[in-house]
Design an enzyme around this catalytic site. Structure first.
Site, PDB file in Angstrom:
ATOM      1  CG  HIS A  15      -4.396  -1.274   5.224  1.00  0.00           C
ATOM      2  ND1 HIS A  15      -3.303  -1.218   4.386  1.00  0.00           N
ATOM      3  CD2 HIS A  15      -4.867  -0.009   5.301  1.00  0.00           C
ATOM      4  CE1 HIS A  15      -3.131   0.026   3.963  1.00  0.00           C
ATOM      5  NE2 HIS A  15      -4.055   0.787   4.509  1.00  0.00           N
TER       6      HIS A  15
ATOM      7  CE  LYS B 163      -3.383   9.258  -3.480  1.00  0.00           C
ATOM      8  NZ  LYS B 163      -3.993   8.520  -2.345  1.00  0.00           N
TER       9      LYS B 163
ATOM     10  NE  ARG C 145      -2.562   6.074   9.659  1.00  0.00           N
ATOM     11  CZ  ARG C 145      -2.004   6.284   8.482  1.00  0.00           C
ATOM     12  NH1 ARG C 145      -1.097   5.439   8.035  1.00  0.00           N
ATOM     13  NH2 ARG C 145      -2.328   7.319   7.748  1.00  0.00           N
TER      14      ARG C 145
ATOM     15  CB  SER D  44       0.617   2.248   2.035  1.00  0.00           C
ATOM     16  OG  SER D  44      -0.442   1.449   2.466  1.00  0.00           O
TER      17      SER D  44
END
Ligand code: PNS
Length: 175
Positions: free
Chosen positions: A27, A51, A100, A138
């Site tokens: 990030h 979440k 990515r 993450s």
């Protein structure tokens, strides 16, 4: 609004939205690259308690602020509701997202087109991280750390420390 009916926005300002649970060096790399294109980048952290994030939004914001304190032109904020509403409210001209791998593409493409449908003035700009960050997420960082592996070099030092604190407190990796 401009005379032509479009909302006024500043083309030098971009929003980089995400869960950032937690911020990774991937990030940070995208943020630095974005700053080459935009004068100001607003890192907008989603309040997505549904979440079940590992870190609360307050923790995610605090970590990101600390990790990015030396980065000129970078602001860390939180948002909820629709991203396009937040972007319009901040008067930003673009949304930045990192790509990515091909596997990211479908989800990102769907979101970009949905956001464009919701607000035709929001442009999404995709940026590629440096190769050494392509495999970092993450989710993987949390999993590795919570299972006792090292994440040194994958996240800013403040995030590494907070992850270790979570592990010591017996937290589960979250989603
Ligand atoms: O880091 P993430 O979880 O991939 O980020 C996803 C995020 C925050 C960019 C996306 O979920 C989002 O924009 N949520 C806000 C609600 C919204 O606008 N939903 C419609 C998106 S098409």
């Amino acid at each position: 609004m401009t005379p032509s009916g479009e909302r006024a926005y500043d083309p030098r300002v971009a929003v980089y939205p995400g869960s950032f649970d937690p911020l990774t060096n991937g990030h940070v790399d995208i943020i630095r690259r974005s700053r080459r294109l935009f004068d100001r980048v607003i890192v907008a952290i989603l309040v997505n308690e549904e979440k079940r994030p590992l870190f609360s939004v307050a923790e995610r914001v605090a970590m990101a602020r600390e990790a990015l304190a030396g980065e000129a032109g970078v602001e860390v904020d939180r948002f909820d509701g629709l991203l396009v509403d937040y972007v319009a409210g901040r008067g930003a001209g673009a949304v930045v997202r990192g790509l990515r791998a091909v596997s990211d593409f479908e989800y990102e493409y769907q979101m970009a087109l949905m956001n464009r449908r919701l607000d035709g003035q929001v442009e999404t700009v995709f940026m590629m991280p440096a190769e050494q960050y392509v495999y970092i997420s993450s989710r993987l960082v949390k999993e590795v750390c919570m299972l006792g592996g090292t994440v040194r070099g994958l996240v800013p030092p403040v995030v590494e420390q907070r992850l270790r604190d979570k592990r010591a407190a017996g937290a589960a990796p979250g989603e």
